[in-house]
Scaffold this motif. Structure first.
Motif, PDB file in Angstrom:
ATOM      1  N   CYS A 145      27.070  42.262  44.542  1.00  0.00           N
ATOM      2  CA  CYS A 145      27.950  41.790  45.545  1.00  0.00           C
ATOM      3  C   CYS A 145      29.536  42.338  44.934  1.00  0.00           C
ATOM      4  CB  CYS A 145      28.058  40.500  45.522  1.00  0.00           C
ATOM      5  SG  CYS A 145      28.196  39.514  43.922  1.00  0.00           S
ATOM      6  N   ASP A 146      30.386  42.515  45.933  1.00  0.00           N
ATOM      7  CA  ASP A 146      31.851  42.947  45.553  1.00  0.00           C
ATOM      8  C   ASP A 146      32.679  42.323  46.792  1.00  0.00           C
ATOM      9  OD1 ASP A 146      33.747  44.147  44.212  1.00  0.00           O
ATOM     10  OD2 ASP A 146      33.057  46.118  44.048  1.00  0.00           O
ATOM     11  N   GLY A 147      33.939  41.904  46.241  1.00  0.00           N
ATOM     12  CA  GLY A 147      34.947  41.821  47.327  1.00  0.00           C
ATOM     13  C   GLY A 147      36.251  42.422  47.180  1.00  0.00           C
ATOM     14  N   SER A 148      36.997  42.762  48.262  1.00  0.00           N
ATOM     15  CA  SER A 148      38.258  43.305  48.244  1.00  0.00           C
ATOM     16  C   SER A 148      39.292  42.500  49.047  1.00  0.00           C
ATOM     17  CB  SER A 148      38.170  44.808  48.996  1.00  0.00           C
ATOM     18  OG  SER A 148      37.406  45.518  48.255  1.00  0.00           O
ATOM     19  N   ALA A 149      40.498  42.694  48.576  1.00  0.00           N
ATOM     20  CA  ALA A 149      41.499  42.066  49.159  1.00  0.00           C
ATOM     21  C   ALA A 149      42.770  43.190  49.473  1.00  0.00           C
ATOM     22  CB  ALA A 149      42.269  40.924  48.515  1.00  0.00           C
ATOM     23  N   MET A 150      43.060  43.116  50.489  1.00  0.00           N
ATOM     24  CA  MET A 150      43.903  44.244  50.893  1.00  0.00           C
ATOM     25  C   MET A 150      45.007  43.596  51.681  1.00  0.00           C
ATOM     26  SD  MET A 150      42.613  46.985  49.835  1.00  0.00           S
ATOM     27  CE  MET A 150      41.193  47.918  49.178  1.00  0.00           C
ATOM     28  N   ILE A 191      42.984  34.756  53.809  1.00  0.00           N
ATOM     29  CA  ILE A 191      43.797  35.310  52.931  1.00  0.00           C
ATOM     30  C   ILE A 191      43.294  34.978  51.764  1.00  0.00           C
ATOM     31  CG2 ILE A 191      46.009  35.896  52.228  1.00  0.00           C
ATOM     32  CD1 ILE A 191      45.407  37.138  55.007  1.00  0.00           C
ATOM     33  N   GLY A 192      43.197  35.907  50.737  1.00  0.00           N
ATOM     34  CA  GLY A 192      42.967  35.662  49.378  1.00  0.00           C
ATOM     35  C   GLY A 192      43.162  36.696  48.336  1.00  0.00           C
ATOM     36  N   CYS A 193      42.676  36.395  47.105  1.00  0.00           N
ATOM     37  CA  CYS A 193      42.827  37.488  46.127  1.00  0.00           C
ATOM     38  C   CYS A 193      41.541  38.236  45.983  1.00  0.00           C
ATOM     39  CB  CYS A 193      43.427  36.785  44.913  1.00  0.00           C
ATOM     40  SG  CYS A 193      42.212  35.876  44.335  1.00  0.00           S
ATOM     41  N   ASN A 194      41.448  39.291  45.241  1.00  0.00           N
ATOM     42  CA  ASN A 194      40.208  39.714  44.962  1.00  0.00           C
ATOM     43  C   ASN A 194      39.076  39.053  44.314  1.00  0.00           C
ATOM     44  OD1 ASN A 194      40.952  42.306  45.869  1.00  0.00           O
ATOM     45  ND2 ASN A 194      41.606  43.112  43.820  1.00  0.00           N
ATOM     46  N   ASN A 195      39.545  38.214  43.606  1.00  0.00           N
ATOM     47  CA  ASN A 195      38.535  37.187  42.680  1.00  0.00           C
ATOM     48  C   ASN A 195      37.893  36.227  43.892  1.00  0.00           C
ATOM     49  OD1 ASN A 195      39.114  38.122  40.176  1.00  0.00           O
ATOM     50  ND2 ASN A 195      40.785  36.813  39.798  1.00  0.00           N
ATOM     51  N   GLU A 196      38.808  35.756  44.798  1.00  0.00           N
ATOM     52  CA  GLU A 196      38.427  35.071  45.826  1.00  0.00           C
ATOM     53  C   GLU A 196      37.231  35.644  46.584  1.00  0.00           C
ATOM     54  OE1 GLU A 196      41.668  31.759  46.964  1.00  0.00           O
ATOM     55  OE2 GLU A 196      42.281  33.800  46.856  1.00  0.00           O
ATOM     56  N   ALA A 197      37.625  37.153  46.975  1.00  0.00           N
ATOM     57  CA  ALA A 197      36.537  37.781  47.937  1.00  0.00           C
ATOM     58  C   ALA A 197      35.414  37.952  47.017  1.00  0.00           C
ATOM     59  CB  ALA A 197      37.581  39.142  47.981  1.00  0.00           C
ATOM     60  N   ASP A 247      30.869  43.247  39.437  1.00  0.00           N
ATOM     61  CA  ASP A 247      31.796  43.700  38.144  1.00  0.00           C
ATOM     62  C   ASP A 247      32.975  42.902  37.961  1.00  0.00           C
ATOM     63  OD1 ASP A 247      33.370  44.296  40.471  1.00  0.00           O
ATOM     64  OD2 ASP A 247      32.699  45.985  40.814  1.00  0.00           O
ATOM     65  N   ASN A 248      33.129  41.686  38.505  1.00  0.00           N
ATOM     66  CA  ASN A 248      34.140  40.745  38.100  1.00  0.00           C
ATOM     67  C   ASN A 248      33.892  40.018  37.025  1.00  0.00           C
ATOM     68  OD1 ASN A 248      35.754  38.399  38.401  1.00  0.00           O
ATOM     69  ND2 ASN A 248      36.663  39.397  40.347  1.00  0.00           N
ATOM     70  N   TRP A 267      27.322  40.698  34.473  1.00  0.00           N
ATOM     71  CA  TRP A 267      28.454  41.630  34.906  1.00  0.00           C
ATOM     72  C   TRP A 267      27.820  43.284  34.701  1.00  0.00           C
ATOM     73  CZ3 TRP A 267      30.430  45.572  31.855  1.00  0.00           C
ATOM     74  CH2 TRP A 267      31.495  46.097  32.322  1.00  0.00           C
ATOM     75  N   ILE A 268      28.230  43.809  35.499  1.00  0.00           N
ATOM     76  CA  ILE A 268      28.099  45.366  35.262  1.00  0.00           C
ATOM     77  C   ILE A 268      29.292  46.112  35.476  1.00  0.00           C
ATOM     78  CG2 ILE A 268      25.617  45.230  36.304  1.00  0.00           C
ATOM     79  CD1 ILE A 268      26.574  46.258  39.108  1.00  0.00           C
ATOM     80  N   PRO A 269      29.389  47.282  35.114  1.00  0.00           N
ATOM     81  CA  PRO A 269      30.579  48.124  35.215  1.00  0.00           C
ATOM     82  C   PRO A 269      30.938  48.422  36.788  1.00  0.00           C
ATOM     83  CG  PRO A 269      29.101  49.114  33.561  1.00  0.00           C
ATOM     84  CD  PRO A 269      28.459  47.953  34.227  1.00  0.00           C
ATOM     85  N   ARG A 270      32.095  48.803  37.106  1.00  0.00           N
ATOM     86  CA  ARG A 270      32.461  49.028  38.422  1.00  0.00           C
ATOM     87  C   ARG A 270      31.558  50.262  39.071  1.00  0.00           C
ATOM     88  NH1 ARG A 270      38.533  49.582  39.716  1.00  0.00           N
ATOM     89  NH2 ARG A 270      38.245  47.293  39.917  1.00  0.00           N
ATOM     90  N   HIS A 271      31.422  51.272  38.203  1.00  0.00           N
ATOM     91  CA  HIS A 271      30.773  52.415  38.725  1.00  0.00           C
ATOM     92  C   HIS A 271      29.253  52.046  39.059  1.00  0.00           C
ATOM     93  CE1 HIS A 271      29.629  52.965  34.584  1.00  0.00           C
ATOM     94  NE2 HIS A 271      28.632  53.489  34.946  1.00  0.00           N
ATOM     95  N   ARG A 272      28.603  51.150  38.538  1.00  0.00           N
ATOM     96  CA  ARG A 272      27.334  50.891  39.116  1.00  0.00           C
ATOM     97  C   ARG A 272      27.167  49.674  40.144  1.00  0.00           C
ATOM     98  NH1 ARG A 272      24.396  48.677  34.187  1.00  0.00           N
ATOM     99  NH2 ARG A 272      22.429  48.388  35.814  1.00  0.00           N
ATOM    100  N   ASN A 273      28.508  49.476  40.613  1.00  0.00           N
ATOM    101  CA  ASN A 273      28.451  48.585  41.594  1.00  0.00           C
ATOM    102  C   ASN A 273      29.046  49.082  42.957  1.00  0.00           C
ATOM    103  OD1 ASN A 273      27.825  46.050  42.701  1.00  0.00           O
ATOM    104  ND2 ASN A 273      29.815  45.162  42.445  1.00  0.00           N
ATOM    105  N   SER A 274      29.192  50.539  43.105  1.00  0.00           N
ATOM    106  CA  SER A 274      29.862  51.202  44.029  1.00  0.00           C
ATOM    107  C   SER A 274      29.381  51.089  45.852  1.00  0.00           C
ATOM    108  CB  SER A 274      29.920  52.693  43.654  1.00  0.00           C
ATOM    109  OG  SER A 274      28.672  53.202  43.801  1.00  0.00           O
TER     110      SER A 274
END
Length: 155
Positions: free
Chosen positions: A18-23, A52-58, A83-84, A123-130
């Protein structure tokens, strides 16, 4: 079971990336998850929120939505990957300092994790969660991140 439990039959485990983004950050939130059944079948989740939220919330919202999906599918054993590091630390360490403004979201995630016979968040490194990252970004109308370039060190 707690988020750090790793028991359960390995062959019956569902996995979640899983992953989340805030833009911008903070800003509109998008969530993405790749859910893999024990038989290898993949399901994806990609959606924008109206909040509306931050990356951690997403990131936490992505995990929560994926866990809700797994409950509906009847999963009993779950391995979730993120990866968070804040998310993983908060859900896995008994003595972790709470993040006050996100306490309700963490409580909801803990309750969902506890509803499975066996659950683990790692936790996993970001490149393994692309793939999950691309789904979260796509929910907000953004292209996937370009692959990281690894430079050779000079000696």
């Amino acid at each position: 079971m707690s988020a750090s439990d790793s028991g359960g039959p390995a062959g019956l485990a569902w996995t979640v990336h899983c992953d989340g983004s805030a833009m911008p950050n903070p800003g509109r939130m998008g969530v993405g998850a790749v859910i893999t059944a024990p038989d290898g079948t993949k399901h994806t989740l990609s959606q924008a929120t109206h909040a509306i939220g931050c990356n951690n919330e997403a990131e936490l919202l992505a995990l929560t939505l994926a866990l809700q999906d797994l409950r509906a599918r009847g999963a009993t054993t779950v391995r979730a990957y993120s990866d968070n590091s804040i998310l993983v630390e908060q859900l896995g360490a008994a003595g972790a300092r709470p993040v006050a403004r996100m306490a309700g979201l963490f409580d909801e995630a803990r309750a969902l994790l506890g509803s499975f016979a066996h659950a683990q968040v790692q936790w996993i490194p970001r490149h393994r969660n692309s793939e999950a990252d691309a789904l979260a970004r796509a929910a907000l109308g953004f292209a996937p991140r370009p692959p990281a370039r690894f430079r050779k060190r000079r000696r």
